[in-house]
Design a protein around this motif. Structure first.
Motif, PDB file in Angstrom:
ATOM      1  N   TYR A  27       3.734  -3.262 -51.875  1.00 57.73           N
ATOM      2  CA  TYR A  27       3.241  -1.886 -51.868  1.00 57.73           C
ATOM      3  C   TYR A  27       2.944  -1.412 -50.449  1.00 57.73           C
ATOM      4  O   TYR A  27       2.392  -2.154 -49.628  1.00 57.73           O
ATOM      5  CB  TYR A  27       1.951  -1.780 -52.695  1.00 57.73           C
ATOM      6  N   LEU A  32       0.974   1.906 -49.525  1.00 56.48           N
ATOM      7  CA  LEU A  32       0.265   3.028 -50.124  1.00 56.48           C
ATOM      8  C   LEU A  32      -0.258   3.932 -49.020  1.00 56.48           C
ATOM      9  O   LEU A  32      -1.162   3.563 -48.269  1.00 56.48           O
ATOM     10  CB  LEU A  32      -0.877   2.509 -51.006  1.00 56.48           C
ATOM     11  N   CYS A  71       0.414   9.521 -63.782  1.00 59.41           N
ATOM     12  CA  CYS A  71      -0.012   8.348 -64.545  1.00 59.41           C
ATOM     13  C   CYS A  71       0.535   8.416 -65.970  1.00 59.41           C
ATOM     14  O   CYS A  71       1.050   7.424 -66.508  1.00 59.41           O
ATOM     15  CB  CYS A  71      -1.535   8.274 -64.554  1.00 59.41           C
ATOM     16  N   ALA A 107       5.946   1.997 -65.724  1.00 52.17           N
ATOM     17  CA  ALA A 107       4.746   1.211 -65.429  1.00 52.17           C
ATOM     18  C   ALA A 107       4.881  -0.216 -65.935  1.00 52.17           C
ATOM     19  O   ALA A 107       4.419  -1.163 -65.283  1.00 52.17           O
ATOM     20  CB  ALA A 107       3.513   1.880 -66.042  1.00 52.17           C
ATOM     21  N   TYR A 111       7.224  -0.510 -53.232  1.00 50.13           N
ATOM     22  CA  TYR A 111       6.677   0.732 -53.785  1.00 50.13           C
ATOM     23  C   TYR A 111       6.004   1.479 -52.641  1.00 50.13           C
ATOM     24  O   TYR A 111       5.032   0.992 -52.067  1.00 50.13           O
ATOM     25  CB  TYR A 111       5.687   0.397 -54.889  1.00 50.13           C
ATOM     26  N   SER A 156       0.096   6.986 -54.455  1.00 50.68           N
ATOM     27  CA  SER A 156      -0.660   5.787 -54.089  1.00 50.68           C
ATOM     28  C   SER A 156      -1.845   5.581 -55.023  1.00 50.68           C
ATOM     29  O   SER A 156      -2.110   4.478 -55.489  1.00 50.68           O
ATOM     30  CB  SER A 156      -1.167   5.905 -52.644  1.00 50.68           C
ATOM     31  N   THR A 198      -1.677   3.701 -58.548  1.00 50.33           N
ATOM     32  CA  THR A 198      -1.502   2.243 -58.657  1.00 50.33           C
ATOM     33  C   THR A 198      -2.818   1.516 -58.918  1.00 50.33           C
ATOM     34  O   THR A 198      -2.814   0.362 -59.319  1.00 50.33           O
ATOM     35  CB  THR A 198      -0.888   1.665 -57.365  1.00 50.33           C
ATOM     36  N   LEU A 203      -2.026  -1.723 -60.891  1.00 50.46           N
ATOM     37  CA  LEU A 203      -1.014  -2.509 -60.188  1.00 50.46           C
ATOM     38  C   LEU A 203      -1.602  -3.218 -58.969  1.00 50.46           C
ATOM     39  O   LEU A 203      -1.064  -4.225 -58.511  1.00 50.46           O
ATOM     40  CB  LEU A 203       0.150  -1.608 -59.767  1.00 50.46           C
TER      41      LEU A 203
END
Length: 221
Positions: free
Chosen positions: A3, A5, A106, A115, A126, A133, A136, A159
């Motif tokens: 990730y 973010l 979401c 998801a 990601y 961001s 997650t 996540l």
């Protein structure tokens, strides 16, 4: 999954270098899919989605010189054979998830099935922008409708194991002042990062690292 973010995309050399490190190859050799879904509920959403896809927005992640770039529209996925779109996702080196309405994003992350697929993508990067961001996290807070109102806390995708509030102390985001982020963080059971537009959070192999040429603050429960 790995990730990156961000608050506002790839805004400086440090974040750009981190993206390349996570990819494990030059951007010119990497394939990406961009996800504009979160922006549509906003006034002017379709135009902002086009600017994101065309690389002419304030977060020009789609104009970084990718080997190939595709568009993954989450609201369309339930009407497509799952094996078709999952193959495209599995072949991508990076998912570029644009900002906008975090609740809407979401919802469609879940309803589309993306998801559920994300945790299996071990080598994919990601890259989130703002709401992309925030979603997650296991929990998030938002006040888009009324910046002076208290944060509304809701469940994210889980996540990562921390929360994140972008645009900290930005003049156009009074809802994200450090003081307000601190008050929200006091209401959630996980660590919360407040980050400005020159900052990103890197997550790889479970390790969390702040990449910043700006300001950020970690609020602990």
């Amino acid at each position: 999954m790995k990730y990156l973010l961000t608050s506002a995309g790839i805004q400086n050399k440090s974040i750009h270098t981190t993206l390349i490190e996570l990819l494990g190859k030059p951007i010119a050799e990497a394939n990406a899919l961009c996800i504009p879904t979160a922006i549509y509920p906003f006034p002017g959403g379709p135009a902002m989605a086009y600017r994101f896809i065309s690389g002419t927005s304030a977060s020009p992640m789609c104009a970084l010189g990718w080997k190939s770039l595709g568009v993954l529209e989450l609201t369309a996925l339930p009407s497509i054979k799952r094996e078709v779109w999952t193959a495209a996702v599995q072949e991508a080196d990076a998912l570029l998830v644009f900002g906008g309405d975090v609740w809407y994003l979401c919802r469609w992350m879940r309803e589309s099935g993306l998801a559920d697929l994300l945790p299996s993508l071990r080598d994919t990067v990601y890259v989130g922008v703002s709401a992309g961001s925030m979603v997650t996290a296991p929990i998030f807070g938002e006040t888009y409708d009324e910046p002076s109102a208290p944060f509304v806390i809701d469940a994210g995708l889980g996540l990562v194991d921390f929360a994140l509030v972008p645009h900290m102390d930005h003049e156009n985001h009074p809802e994200s002042s450090a003081a307000k982020v601190g008050r929200m963080a006091a209401e959630v059971p996980v660590p919360t990062y407040g980050i400005d537009d020159q900052t990103a959070i890197k997550v790889a192999d479970g390790a969390v690292e702040v990449v910043s040429e700006g300001r950020w603050k970690l609020f602990t429960p």
